[in-house]
Design a protein around this motif. Sequence first.
Motif, PDB file in Angstrom:
ATOM      1  N   LEU B  93       0.842  -1.190   0.000  1.00  0.00           N
ATOM      2  CA  LEU B  93       0.000   0.000   0.000  1.00  0.00           C
ATOM      3  C   LEU B  93       0.881   1.245   0.000  1.00  0.00           C
ATOM      4  CD1 LEU B  93      -2.899   1.226   0.481  1.00  0.00           C
ATOM      5  CD2 LEU B  93      -2.337   1.161   2.893  1.00  0.00           C
ATOM      6  N   GLN B  95       0.694   5.187   0.529  1.00  0.00           N
ATOM      7  CA  GLN B  95      -0.182   6.271   0.963  1.00  0.00           C
ATOM      8  C   GLN B  95       0.387   7.579   0.437  1.00  0.00           C
ATOM      9  OE1 GLN B  95      -2.201   4.816   3.924  1.00  0.00           O
ATOM     10  NE2 GLN B  95      -3.787   5.891   2.838  1.00  0.00           N
ATOM     11  N   ASP B 149      -1.711   3.525  -7.053  1.00  0.00           N
ATOM     12  CA  ASP B 149      -2.358   2.892  -5.910  1.00  0.00           C
ATOM     13  C   ASP B 149      -3.716   3.529  -5.629  1.00  0.00           C
ATOM     14  OD1 ASP B 149      -3.056   1.732  -3.418  1.00  0.00           O
ATOM     15  OD2 ASP B 149      -0.942   1.213  -3.184  1.00  0.00           O
ATOM     16  N   LYS B 151      -7.792   2.757  -5.578  1.00  0.00           N
ATOM     17  CA  LYS B 151      -8.887   1.782  -5.663  1.00  0.00           C
ATOM     18  C   LYS B 151     -10.037   2.270  -6.525  1.00  0.00           C
ATOM     19  CE  LYS B 151      -8.307  -0.418  -1.219  1.00  0.00           C
ATOM     20  NZ  LYS B 151      -8.752  -0.305   0.148  1.00  0.00           N
ATOM     21  N   LYS B 209      -0.141  -5.714  -4.430  1.00  0.00           N
ATOM     22  CA  LYS B 209      -1.311  -4.886  -4.111  1.00  0.00           C
ATOM     23  C   LYS B 209      -2.429  -5.743  -3.504  1.00  0.00           C
ATOM     24  CE  LYS B 209       0.280  -0.971  -5.884  1.00  0.00           C
ATOM     25  NZ  LYS B 209       0.817   0.017  -4.951  1.00  0.00           N
ATOM     26  N   HIS B 211      -4.191  -5.314  -1.075  1.00  0.00           N
ATOM     27  CA  HIS B 211      -5.358  -4.576  -0.591  1.00  0.00           C
ATOM     28  C   HIS B 211      -6.366  -4.292  -1.701  1.00  0.00           C
ATOM     29  CE1 HIS B 211      -2.315  -1.737  -1.872  1.00  0.00           C
ATOM     30  NE2 HIS B 211      -3.275  -0.883  -2.136  1.00  0.00           N
TER      31      HIS B 211
END
Lengths: 391, 327
Positions: B93, B95, B149, B151, B209, B211
């Motif tokens: 992940l 951020q 990254d 979603k 990835k 997540h």
Amino acid sequence: MIAYNKEALKKRLILQKVEEWFAKKLLTKEQYKRASYQYNSGLYTPSIFIKIGLYLLTSFGMTTGFGIVSLLFVVDRAQYYQVFFAIYGFVCVGALEFLIRSTKHYKSGMPQAFLYTALGFLMPVMFKIFGGTLEGTNTILKIALVYLPLLIAATIRYNDRGVAFALMACLFTVYFLLIMKIGDMAKLIMPFAFMLLSIAIYLWTIRAKAKEEFLLWDDCLSVFETVVLLVFYAAGNYYVIRESSVQFFDMHLNKGEDIPLAIVFYLFTALVPLVYVYFGLKKKNKTLLWIGVLTIVLAVLTFKYYYGLHHPEYTLTIAGIIAIAIAYFSINYLKTPKYGITFEQGYEDETFLSSNAEALIIAQSFTQASHQKTTDFGGGSSGGAGATGEW
Amino acid sequence: MDIPQLLRNDGIITEEDCQKIENYEQTKLFSVHWELRTILYAGILLLTSGIGILVYKNIDTIGHQAVLAAIALACMGCFYYCFKNKDSYSNQLVQNSSPLFDYIALLGNLLFGTFIGYFQYQYQLFGNNLWAATLVTGIVFFVGAYLLDHKGLLSLGITSLASSIGLSITPLQLLQSNNFDSKSLTFSAIVYGFGLAVVAKAGERERIKAHFSFTYNNFAINLLFCASLASLFMYELKPISFLLVLGISAYYIIHAINNQRFYFMLLSVIYTYIAMTYAFYELMDFMHLGGWAFAIAQYYFVGTCGGMVYFLIEHKKILNKFYKLKK
């Protein structure tokens, strides 16, 4: 009073705090383990999705169950249906009490299913028993009056948010219909009467929330708080007043005419949301803040409704720019926390759901928006970018 | 209720910890994260729809080339910002430090989609192959999702790719706009859903990835169940469709428990219940029970609802008998 084990509920509250402190690394793993052991409430509260499943399946299974019983016994004795309703209602209450005492279900979906079904069955029964004593009132008032004590009792005993909401709805219905009985004066005092009751309940809620003995009913108090804040705003909102004057009080407005005290209500419509937001931030109260944001939208829609520019595209564009600007400047401003307010995610926000829900909302809203645009240009059925699956 | 003091009295924490906790509670910051994000989203949605209508109404005076050029310019601006400010790629992940980053990435990709769609409509970039336009957009969304990254972009990529094979799988449209009457569409839905589930599993296993797994699986589970239920209802070979539903359900229930994602459990249980009920009625129909069927059906609902409730509460115990769950 409350049906649940008070000690267990308190342990649950303590453990919630302990979890927060553990997540913030204020407690060591050892301390966390000891606390979890010592304050294990033993209550069964599953994840939200299991709750939904339990609620749906229990309600569905139960109603079909009562359906079978009715088919076997009630069909020939339909005139006594209240008796059967009373029996079903008490069966539900019995099951609910059993569930709470022996299986320690707490907000697991099943207690709610039994509670709501019980209340549904008991209403006509109450109406049958007490409705006769209230002569000369209209039916809705009768139902609401009869139902009110039942809802109060259920809210206190089962501490359920849905019932608390129903209680508020019922209370305001009774209040409205009672004021209507005054006659001509009703239309003049109605907005102020609603504001008054909202303020009274709000002040009581705030004081109750600070008290130790209401700790276990915190959820219900939050529901009250939310409802009365919305009712207070609606009571003075220009749209609501104007349209309800026409609807309930036979007011006829010709072109160019306006309701009495229009300027007061215009100011109220515009200013109260800002006051909500201000105090939400000042008092660090999420409920106030969210309702403030919501009522700002309602205020904009109200003014738009009466002073529409007939150009939705300009309204959309300008509103969009304003919203983006507000968000952008606030985010930049709050990069370092000011007045105890921050843009950083709080502990309770760091849930798995929120970020994934966001992705789904993007898929929903923006896919449609972007396909919309392409279909707008195209005339035939093949104009879409393919989302329709027709071609 | 003074909780820190309570913990202190029970000997769980020391006086020092108690002080620390009280200090934390007093200086705790008030987060307006989701409020501001929501306002930002609403703003972007309003603005893009507003500009869309504006352009549409004034297309005669602006001209197509000017509009296309403007979109392309804005799009490139967004992409430039993203690639200048993005952190280096990682399988974990990432951020992003700036809160606006996500939105600009989203805007850039959406503009790219609009650009391709517009170009296709006006100048037939891909001839009559409309699917090619959505495919290209979908691929760009996927690349963006992994590089940045994001979603949201991943969801858009999944829906675009689906629409290039003729499926609409946005959450609200799954049942409304798909015509599962068509055998080939049902079949491709099952294949696509299966593909998504495999990609999710592979991502989890290889830790690429991981997540993203929820987003993939969420589309996969709904698509798989809807398509296999459709085939159960409409086509011959019902036992095979029924087994398919059971298989998907078993896979996702185990997935749900291993990953503590009870959302998948709920969906599996509900979809399977629909399939079971349908199978039950078909079976009764087959046995020609006449008047008895109605009575049996009533008991069926009471019994199965009871059973399902029992399963939801005791799922761990029950499944442990059949399948060794991860601890």
